[in-house]
Design a protein around this motif. Structure first.
Motif, PDB file in Angstrom:
ATOM      1  N   VAL A 146      25.843  61.496  18.439  1.00  0.00           N
ATOM      2  CA  VAL A 146      27.217  61.647  18.917  1.00  0.00           C
ATOM      3  C   VAL A 146      28.099  60.852  17.961  1.00  0.00           C
ATOM      4  N   PRO A 147      29.068  61.486  17.277  1.00  0.00           N
ATOM      5  CA  PRO A 147      29.410  62.917  17.362  1.00  0.00           C
ATOM      6  C   PRO A 147      28.264  63.796  16.875  1.00  0.00           C
ATOM      7  N   PRO A 148      28.278  65.080  17.294  1.00  0.00           N
ATOM      8  CA  PRO A 148      27.206  65.983  16.859  1.00  0.00           C
ATOM      9  C   PRO A 148      27.220  66.164  15.337  1.00  0.00           C
ATOM     10  N   ARG A 149      26.017  66.253  14.745  1.00  0.00           N
ATOM     11  CA  ARG A 149      25.890  66.410  13.299  1.00  0.00           C
ATOM     12  C   ARG A 149      25.357  67.805  12.956  1.00  0.00           C
ATOM     13  N   VAL A 150      25.847  68.301  11.832  1.00  0.00           N
ATOM     14  CA  VAL A 150      25.430  69.622  11.368  1.00  0.00           C
ATOM     15  C   VAL A 150      23.920  69.674  11.235  1.00  0.00           C
ATOM     16  N   ASP A 151      23.325  70.729  11.787  1.00  0.00           N
ATOM     17  CA  ASP A 151      21.885  71.024  11.709  1.00  0.00           C
ATOM     18  C   ASP A 151      21.015  70.022  12.455  1.00  0.00           C
ATOM     19  N   GLN A 152      21.614  69.227  13.340  1.00  0.00           N
ATOM     20  CA  GLN A 152      20.833  68.318  14.173  1.00  0.00           C
ATOM     21  C   GLN A 152      21.070  68.638  15.646  1.00  0.00           C
TER      22      GLN A 152
ATOM     23  N   ASP B 177      32.682  61.327  30.855  1.00  0.00           N
ATOM     24  CA  ASP B 177      31.542  60.419  30.696  1.00  0.00           C
ATOM     25  C   ASP B 177      32.060  59.020  30.373  1.00  0.00           C
ATOM     26  N   PRO B 178      31.545  57.981  31.021  1.00  0.00           N
ATOM     27  CA  PRO B 178      32.043  56.614  30.775  1.00  0.00           C
ATOM     28  C   PRO B 178      31.792  56.131  29.350  1.00  0.00           C
ATOM     29  N   GLN B 179      30.860  56.748  28.617  1.00  0.00           N
ATOM     30  CA  GLN B 179      30.563  56.310  27.257  1.00  0.00           C
ATOM     31  C   GLN B 179      31.299  57.123  26.194  1.00  0.00           C
ATOM     32  N   TYR B 180      32.135  58.053  26.626  1.00  0.00           N
ATOM     33  CA  TYR B 180      32.869  58.869  25.654  1.00  0.00           C
ATOM     34  C   TYR B 180      33.862  58.005  24.877  1.00  0.00           C
ATOM     35  N   ARG B 181      33.936  58.260  23.567  1.00  0.00           N
ATOM     36  CA  ARG B 181      34.911  57.601  22.714  1.00  0.00           C
ATOM     37  C   ARG B 181      35.692  58.665  21.944  1.00  0.00           C
ATOM     38  N   LEU B 182      36.884  58.313  21.537  1.00  0.00           N
ATOM     39  CA  LEU B 182      37.757  59.240  20.824  1.00  0.00           C
ATOM     40  C   LEU B 182      37.036  59.827  19.609  1.00  0.00           C
ATOM     41  N   ASN B 183      37.135  61.145  19.470  1.00  0.00           N
ATOM     42  CA  ASN B 183      36.540  61.930  18.368  1.00  0.00           C
ATOM     43  C   ASN B 183      35.033  62.115  18.490  1.00  0.00           C
ATOM     44  N   ASP B 184      34.442  61.730  19.629  1.00  0.00           N
ATOM     45  CA  ASP B 184      33.004  61.970  19.819  1.00  0.00           C
ATOM     46  C   ASP B 184      32.673  63.454  19.858  1.00  0.00           C
ATOM     47  N   GLU B 185      33.665  64.302  20.007  1.00  0.00           N
ATOM     48  CA  GLU B 185      33.445  65.729  20.159  1.00  0.00           C
ATOM     49  C   GLU B 185      33.496  66.509  18.839  1.00  0.00           C
ATOM     50  N   ILE B 186      33.954  65.882  17.760  1.00  0.00           N
ATOM     51  CA  ILE B 186      34.181  66.595  16.505  1.00  0.00           C
ATOM     52  C   ILE B 186      32.914  66.630  15.668  1.00  0.00           C
TER      53      ILE B 186
END
Length: 287
Positions: free
Chosen positions: A147-153, A275-284
């Motif tokens: 997190v954030p999600p990585r390409v091909d992972q 989610d309580p552990q979400y941080r800004l830009n975790d979605e990109i």
């Protein structure tokens, strides 16, 4: 009608007697605890007495109500709404009694009082609601991946559905939504008592609730179900916030009114903001 929803009503009348009617009057009487008194209005005349929940149309406030000649016809209108916070339970519907009356005038100078009445019941429809969320650190399953999600992972997410229902039992209740082609169904669902399934042909996730009891989410906890999904971002999604689940729809049949009810949610993405552990830009998506 749903709580807070305006109900427009028209009363059509006709003098089908051979004689003139004088002292004519139409009285609308409301009963029931769920009437929003402030919502009552009349069109073309009439006066609403909030002290006894009555609308009176007569010669003092409505044009043409001095008398009705044989064959005369017309209409009056009024509107009302159930209270926004309507009470639930048996006998909580709004009942309306409408009485048309007058004195039938005979040629010999005598008169006879006559009246006719009709009754109507406005059943209050239930209010259902659905909330959908993606989470990572909470819920029934352990999620893996960067997190954030990585390409091909690979990164997994938990999808949560919460269903609520206000006043009437809802039958044949179900929730459905679609997974995009790049999101995989893992096969884990919770709790085991809820029927959550996936159709790979249509890519539709369905939660067959069955009967959604009155008061769920109000006087008791919401009905809930969870499932896990897997996502492997492509290089073409770099810098994006990809869709994980289409908008979800809760539908069913109001057992009291017999009407179909449905409500939808917005689509879900990699942004797991509840989610309580979400941080800004975790979605990109990143490299």
């Amino acid at each position: 009608a749903r709580p807070g929803e305006k109900v427009s009503t028209k009363i059509s009348w006709m003098n089908n007697l051979p004689n003139k009617l004088v002292n004519t009057k139409i009285v609308v009487q409301f009963s029931g605890e769920n009437l929003d008194k402030a919502s009552v209005s009349s069109d073309g005349g009439g006066f609403y007495r909030s002290i006894d929940n009555t609308i009176v149309f007569d010669k003092n406030n409505t044009q043409g109500f001095n008398s009705f000649d044989p064959g005369d016809r017309g209409s009056v209108s009024f509107a009302f709404a159930p209270s926004q916070f309507s009470q639930t339970g048996a006998g909580k519907d709004i009942k309306i009694s409408i009485t048309v009356s007058g004195d039938q005038a005979f040629d010999n100078g005598k008169s006879e009082f006559i009246s006719t009445s009709v009754q109507r019941t406005v059943k209050l429809a239930t209010q259902i609601n659905l909330r959908a969320a993606t989470v990572r650190s909470v819920g029934a399953f352990e999620n893996i991946g960067p997190v954030p999600p990585r390409v091909d992972q690979e990164t997994t997410y938990t999808v949560q559905w919460f269903a609520t229902n206000s006043r009437n039992s809802v039958q044949k209740a179900k929730v459905s939504a679609r997974l995009p082609e790049y999101v995989e169904w893992v096969g884990l669902t919770s709790p085991g008592t809820e029927l959550v399934s996936f159709d790979p042909n249509s890519r539709t996730v369905t939660w067959n609730i069955g009967s959604l009891s009155a008061g769920v989410g109000y006087s008791s906890a919401p009905r809930s179900a969870e499932f896990q999904i897997k996502f492997i971002p492509s290089i073409s999604q770099l810098g994006a916030i990809p869709l994980l689940l289409s908008g979800s729809t809760l539908s069913g049949v109001d057992a009291s009114t017999g009407t179909n009810v449905s409500v939808g949610t917005s689509e879900l993405t990699t942004k797991f903001g509840s989610d309580p552990q979400y941080r800004l830009n975790d979605e990109i998506i990143v490299k």
